[in-house]
Design an enzyme around this catalytic site. Structure first.
Site, PDB file in Angstrom:
ATOM      1  N   HIS A 279       1.069  -1.768   0.057  1.00  0.00           N
ATOM      2  CA  HIS A 279      -0.279   0.036  -0.022  1.00  0.00           C
ATOM      3  C   HIS A 279       0.975   1.010  -0.315  1.00  0.00           C
ATOM      4  O   HIS A 279       1.098   1.635  -1.352  1.00  0.00           O
ATOM      5  CB  HIS A 279      -0.754   0.173   0.712  1.00  0.00           C
ATOM      6  CG  HIS A 279      -2.293   1.031   0.890  1.00  0.00           C
ATOM      7  ND1 HIS A 279      -2.443   1.270  -0.061  1.00  0.00           N
ATOM      8  CD2 HIS A 279      -3.292   1.050   1.933  1.00  0.00           C
ATOM      9  CE1 HIS A 279      -3.517   2.809  -0.428  1.00  0.00           C
ATOM     10  NE2 HIS A 279      -3.655   2.405   1.844  1.00  0.00           N
ATOM     11  N   HIS A 330      -2.112  -1.535 -11.144  1.00  0.00           N
ATOM     12  CA  HIS A 330      -2.765  -0.761 -10.039  1.00  0.00           C
ATOM     13  C   HIS A 330      -4.022  -1.496 -10.273  1.00  0.00           C
ATOM     14  O   HIS A 330      -4.170  -2.763 -11.216  1.00  0.00           O
ATOM     15  CB  HIS A 330      -3.371   0.756 -10.447  1.00  0.00           C
ATOM     16  CG  HIS A 330      -3.924   0.991  -9.240  1.00  0.00           C
ATOM     17  ND1 HIS A 330      -5.253   0.926  -9.415  1.00  0.00           N
ATOM     18  CD2 HIS A 330      -3.436   2.155  -7.814  1.00  0.00           C
ATOM     19  CE1 HIS A 330      -5.446   1.609  -8.162  1.00  0.00           C
ATOM     20  NE2 HIS A 330      -4.656   2.412  -6.733  1.00  0.00           N
ATOM     21  N   ASP A 389       2.584   6.100  -7.241  1.00  0.00           N
ATOM     22  CA  ASP A 389       4.033   5.623  -6.568  1.00  0.00           C
ATOM     23  C   ASP A 389       5.447   5.903  -8.022  1.00  0.00           C
ATOM     24  O   ASP A 389       6.412   5.528  -7.172  1.00  0.00           O
ATOM     25  CB  ASP A 389       3.959   4.384  -5.733  1.00  0.00           C
ATOM     26  CG  ASP A 389       2.502   4.147  -4.868  1.00  0.00           C
ATOM     27  OD1 ASP A 389       2.725   5.411  -4.257  1.00  0.00           O
ATOM     28  OD2 ASP A 389       2.103   3.119  -5.248  1.00  0.00           O
TER      29      ASP A 389
END
Length: 452
Positions: A279, A330, A389
């Site tokens: 996460h 994702h 990210d």
């Protein structure tokens, strides 16, 4: 060895027993139609609730079928791209404005925004001696644990800690939103001083500065930063604020809030979720993957060599041997992650200011090559693209932020979304969240101890 951290032979033996009895036949998930991870094979989440706060859009319905589309993210119905473009066009900082939007459901006027910003600034004040007695004592090597401990300790300073009326919860949430940058940075400064022998800096926040500016101000020894640095950090915070009710840490917020517990316990639980490398810790993996790539690949301008490294990652022959290209793919998005798309243009600007354009080109090359290579090497059920990210860790490294603060910065942003979702859960006075697990154990007769 420390008795509290020693793994004894007895523990190892018992672990084998525990592991053997904990394994569940994967075929049973199919047999009973159980969606592992509460997601189907395409990554679509099981519908578990309704929310009016954030919405992730990754598919269009065409003739009754789901068709992947370019990803979109909405905060209270507003496209995140429009929100970012709005405050960037006016050369404003967006964190406070978007916090207001997520909490109260509307865009603030100039007067609303000024009053709200002043309110947050007033809440940037820790209890007397809190830094000395809590943060500077027994500093942890993990800043997320430090942050969670600080949040739980704030419970003892709150005379109305267990009051879950909406006005009190809103007050608590606003205070935590205001304090998270200080709790995170001071925790890092304490660890850096006591464990790494560096000088200790505890700068007081400046009420005239935005959240992003204050973060850089209290972190850096000289409190200096460029306008571009502050604005890019501000954009990063806005992009990480909210991502619908189904992401792991926000769902944790709903689950724990539904039990009727206090705000501090709820937010600490969400922090525990966000800490996980699957996460909030993912951007650290991206940075370390690129560091390994630059050491392993002889010529990072050579597409074939970079492509071979990416294949080695997928085949578990490189980096951490996990078989993953971090920052790619994702759970929801397929064709694109709008947050990554927004970020990329600003990342390029910052790379020029920092003299790291060549490194940015490597990121761009990997972003282009990785989806092709994943499609060739793996059976995939939906598209793969760079997620937020992928670039956020690179941005934080260019801002000279220590890796220990990468995930806490995510928390500094996401606590806004958690707060909005906690208020939503309590306002609707819903039932305690309790999904079902199907028991598969055979019924057995009890065996007296002398016959075992």
């Amino acid at each position: 060895m420390n008795i509290y951290s020693e793994i004894t032979p007895e523990i190892l033996s018992l672990t084998k027993l525990a592991e053997s009895t904990s394994k569940i036949d994967p075929a049973l998930y199919t047999k009973y139609d159980v969606k592992r991870g509460l997601r189907d094979i395409n990554g679509k989440g099981v519908l578990a609730g309704l929310t009016d706060i954030g919405n992730v859009h990754a598919y269009d319905m065409v003739d009754g079928k789901q068709v992947p589309c370019e990803g979109k993210l909405y905060y209270r119905g507003y496209n995140i791209e429009d929100l970012v473009n709005g405050f960037i066009r006016d050369q404003r900082f967006g964190f406070e404005e978007v916090t207001y939007l997520l909490l109260f459901g509307k865009l603030p006027s100039k007067e609303d925004l000024k009053e709200f910003s002043n309110m947050l600034a007033a809440y940037r004040s820790l209890p007397t001696s809190f830094v000395r007695d809590i943060i500077l004592k027994a500093p942890s090597q993990d800043m997320m644990n430090t942050l969670a401990r600080s949040v739980l300790t704030l419970y003892t300073y709150d005379d109305r800690a267990d009051d879950i009326s909406l006005p009190n919860v809103l007050r608590q949430c606003l205070q935590l939103i205001a304090l998270f940058p200080m709790l995170s940075v001071y925790g890092y400064q304490a660890y850096s001083h006591y464990h790494d022998g560096k000088s200790l800096y505890i700068h007081m926040p400046d009420p005239s500065l935005s959240t992003a500016e204050n973060l850089l101000h209290i972190l850096r020894p000289d409190s200096k930063y460029t306008n571009l640095e502050a604005h890019i950090l501000d954009i990063a915070l806005v992009l990480h604020m909210e991502h619908g009710g189904g992401n792991n840490s926000t769902f944790t917020t709903h689950v724990v809030s539904s039990s009727g517990t206090d705000t501090y316990s709820t937010i600490a639980s969400s922090l525990g979720s966000l800490k996980g490398p699957k996460h909030g810790g993912a951007n650290i993996k991206v940075v370390r993957m690129f560091e390994d790539m630059k050491k392993t690949v002889k010529d990072c301008n050579n597409e074939k060599e970079v492509g071979d490294y990416l294949r080695a990652l997928l085949n578990k022959d490189a980096f951490d041997h996990a078989g993953l290209i971090y920052g790619m793919g994702h759970a929801v998005y397929s064709l694109s992650d709008p947050r990554a798309n927004i970020f990329k243009g600003f990342v390029e600007k910052l790379s020029k200011e920092k003299g790291r354009e060549e490194e940015f080109q490597l990121y761009s090359m990997v972003e282009r090559l990785a989806p092709q290579i994943i499609a060739e090497e793996r059976k995939i059920y939906k598209g793969v693209s760079a997620n937020v990210d992928f670039y956020s860790g690179f941005v934080y490294s260019m801002l000279d932020l220590p890796t220990q603060l990468f995930t806490p910065i995510f928390a500094i942003a996401r606590v806004v979304g958690w707060s909005a979702h906690r208020l939503e859960e309590l306002a609707n006075n819903g039932k305690i969240i309790r999904p079902a697990y199907k028991g598969i154990s055979e019924i057995k007769d009890y065996v007296p101890i002398e016959k075992r």
